[in-house]
Design a protein around this motif. Structure first.
Motif, PDB file in Angstrom:
ATOM      1  N   GLU A  40       0.873  -1.126  -0.114  1.00  0.00           N
ATOM      2  CA  GLU A  40       0.332  -0.329   0.141  1.00  0.00           C
ATOM      3  C   GLU A  40       0.592   1.389  -0.214  1.00  0.00           C
ATOM      4  O   GLU A  40       0.131   2.498   0.984  1.00  0.00           O
ATOM      5  N   GLU A  41       2.205   1.430  -0.644  1.00  0.00           N
ATOM      6  CA  GLU A  41       2.631   2.076  -1.228  1.00  0.00           C
ATOM      7  C   GLU A  41       3.115   3.060   0.139  1.00  0.00           C
ATOM      8  O   GLU A  41       3.833   3.720   0.685  1.00  0.00           O
ATOM      9  N   LEU A  83      14.106  -5.159   4.260  1.00  0.00           N
ATOM     10  CA  LEU A  83      13.211  -5.909   4.124  1.00  0.00           C
ATOM     11  C   LEU A  83      12.108  -5.250   3.643  1.00  0.00           C
ATOM     12  O   LEU A  83      11.667  -5.156   5.391  1.00  0.00           O
ATOM     13  N   LEU A  84      11.230  -4.515   2.774  1.00  0.00           N
ATOM     14  CA  LEU A  84       9.426  -5.078   2.754  1.00  0.00           C
ATOM     15  C   LEU A  84       9.386  -5.733   2.995  1.00  0.00           C
ATOM     16  O   LEU A  84       7.581  -5.719   3.653  1.00  0.00           O
ATOM     17  N   GLY A  85       9.321  -6.950   2.606  1.00  0.00           N
ATOM     18  CA  GLY A  85       8.398  -8.363   3.297  1.00  0.00           C
ATOM     19  C   GLY A  85       7.593  -8.278   1.485  1.00  0.00           C
ATOM     20  O   GLY A  85       7.045  -9.235   1.700  1.00  0.00           O
ATOM     21  N   ASP A  86       6.341  -6.724   1.394  1.00  0.00           N
ATOM     22  CA  ASP A  86       5.951  -7.343   0.136  1.00  0.00           C
ATOM     23  C   ASP A  86       5.975  -5.780  -0.839  1.00  0.00           C
ATOM     24  O   ASP A  86       6.181  -5.206  -0.152  1.00  0.00           O
ATOM     25  N   GLY A  87       5.201  -6.165  -1.518  1.00  0.00           N
ATOM     26  CA  GLY A  87       4.646  -4.809  -2.123  1.00  0.00           C
ATOM     27  C   GLY A  87       5.052  -4.295  -3.821  1.00  0.00           C
ATOM     28  O   GLY A  87       4.682  -6.376  -4.361  1.00  0.00           O
ATOM     29  N   VAL A  88       5.770  -3.945  -4.779  1.00  0.00           N
ATOM     30  CA  VAL A  88       5.414  -3.744  -5.889  1.00  0.00           C
ATOM     31  C   VAL A  88       7.252  -3.777  -6.215  1.00  0.00           C
ATOM     32  O   VAL A  88       8.277  -3.273  -6.098  1.00  0.00           O
ATOM     33  N   LEU A 122       0.862   8.859  -8.184  1.00  0.00           N
ATOM     34  CA  LEU A 122       1.634   8.854  -6.962  1.00  0.00           C
ATOM     35  C   LEU A 122       2.182  10.622  -6.949  1.00  0.00           C
ATOM     36  O   LEU A 122       2.386  10.785  -5.633  1.00  0.00           O
ATOM     37  N   THR A 123       3.406  11.076  -7.262  1.00  0.00           N
ATOM     38  CA  THR A 123       4.047  11.788  -7.137  1.00  0.00           C
ATOM     39  C   THR A 123       3.211  13.170  -7.553  1.00  0.00           C
ATOM     40  O   THR A 123       3.893  14.746  -7.245  1.00  0.00           O
ATOM     41  N   LYS A 124       2.172  12.507  -8.515  1.00  0.00           N
ATOM     42  CA  LYS A 124       1.135  14.370  -8.471  1.00  0.00           C
ATOM     43  C   LYS A 124       2.060  14.891  -9.367  1.00  0.00           C
ATOM     44  O   LYS A 124       2.064  16.048  -9.641  1.00  0.00           O
ATOM     45  N   GLY A 125       2.543  13.979 -10.004  1.00  0.00           N
ATOM     46  CA  GLY A 125       3.502  15.139 -11.685  1.00  0.00           C
ATOM     47  C   GLY A 125       5.196  15.734 -11.487  1.00  0.00           C
ATOM     48  O   GLY A 125       4.861  16.261 -11.676  1.00  0.00           O
ATOM     49  N   LEU A 184      13.422   3.476   1.239  1.00  0.00           N
ATOM     50  CA  LEU A 184      13.765   3.448   0.596  1.00  0.00           C
ATOM     51  C   LEU A 184      14.821   4.891  -0.058  1.00  0.00           C
ATOM     52  O   LEU A 184      15.667   4.681  -0.330  1.00  0.00           O
ATOM     53  N   PHE A 185      13.842   5.346   0.498  1.00  0.00           N
ATOM     54  CA  PHE A 185      14.694   6.820   0.006  1.00  0.00           C
ATOM     55  C   PHE A 185      15.647   8.112   1.040  1.00  0.00           C
ATOM     56  O   PHE A 185      16.380   9.024   1.549  1.00  0.00           O
TER      57      PHE A 185
END
Lengths: 198, 198
Positions: free
Chosen positions: B20-21, B160-165, B76-79, B27-28
């Motif tokens: 869910e984003e 480790l995020l476990g799941d996602g994109v 997602l980033t609103k452009g 990550l950043f």
């Protein structure tokens, strides 16, 4: 207690095996693509890697005192023909003990009461000076979820397998943060070693 | 033609976003955890990274001439508020052109006839001296499957995020072999750059 470290050869997209147990010729290519010999506990099997990877392998095998593996890997390798390449005792987490496996004097112990028990038994055998190696996939995931892992060692292979058996899988308790890795550049592999942050 | 390179910040388990984003703060994190300033095309946004990562970012932004992104990231980033941080033209692959987006004189082009067309248009704008950057996930996967990718750049984050994109997802035509990467060790990130082998 011994340090507990999970490790595996992993594709860049996170798989330790491709679909239907494929992809091993890619994941393990670096173990045979060099000219520095690394003997194993199996007399007929000598690895041949780059000098950098040979050093990583020698350090790793010198530091591991016992292994915890899942039944899937044990079956897949047919119990490594009776001797794991690292020549250390192996604790196999399984629901049922195989009846056709000769148990006398061989280094495999079947553990039916879960991975935490297997890790505890392995740590006792390894002793405080040596670490317990946990194989990737289901075993690594369960150990992470139980808070048992101190380190994660990834031999990152430059291939995309697209699908298959994930190194970690869907992890309860994620995100799990890791420290900056030590990095060793081999040929056909990048060795990354992370400490798990709690 | 321009070199085509996919890139993303990726967790060690292969995700460019958590469930869910989520997970972006991990990550950043490396884009703000150092003391070397890297200006972006957004006046209010200056990155602060380790010296090693700053050098990677400077080289990267100097070499990218245009970007291909998916509609999901654009929304997602609103452009990116109207200006992508790298300050280059962006080609957005989408099924339908947004009606509420002011198109006059802004650097976003909506492409409705697929990623190959977007890459072709981006390459024309980038010119032979600069490369086309393709964002991770669906766009990277489609480009790989179409044989369009020359390079894959991964900013590998120790989490480790476990799941996602997933960065690549289920890839038709796998396995895809890559060359040995160039490796730069940052703080909270390991920069890996692979050439795609055909």
């Amino acid at each position: 207690m011994s340090k507990i470290a999970a490790g595996a050869c992993m594709s860049l997209d996170g798989f330790i095996a491709g679909p239907e147990e494929s992809g091993f010729e890619h994941l393990f290519a670096w173990l045979g693509n060099g000219d520095v010999e690394v003997p194993t506990a199996q007399p007929e099997r000598t690895l041949r890697t780059s000098a950098a990877s040979a050093e990583v392998l020698r350090e790793h095998t010198a530091s591991v005192g016992a292994l915890v593996v899942g039944r899937r890997l044990f079956d897949l390798t047919k119990g490594w023909g009776g001797t794991h390449p690292w020549g250390v005792p192996v604790f196999v987490v399984t629901h049922s003990v195989p009846e056709d496996w000769a148990n006398d004097g061989n280094p495999f112990t079947f553990v039916t009461d879960g991975v935490a028990s297997a890790v505890e038994q392995a740590a006792e055998v390894a002793g405080v000076d040596k670490m317990v190696g946990v194989n990737g996939g289901e075993m690594a995931r369960q150990c992470l979820e139980l808070g048992l892992l101190d380190e994660v060692g990834i031999d990152l292979v430059p291939v995309l397998l697209g699908d298959g058996v994930p190194m970690f899988g869907k992890l309860a308790g994620a995100p799990v943060r890791l420290a900056n890795p030590t990095v060793v550049e081999g040929d056909g592999v990048t060795h990354l070693r992370y400490r798990v942050l709690r």
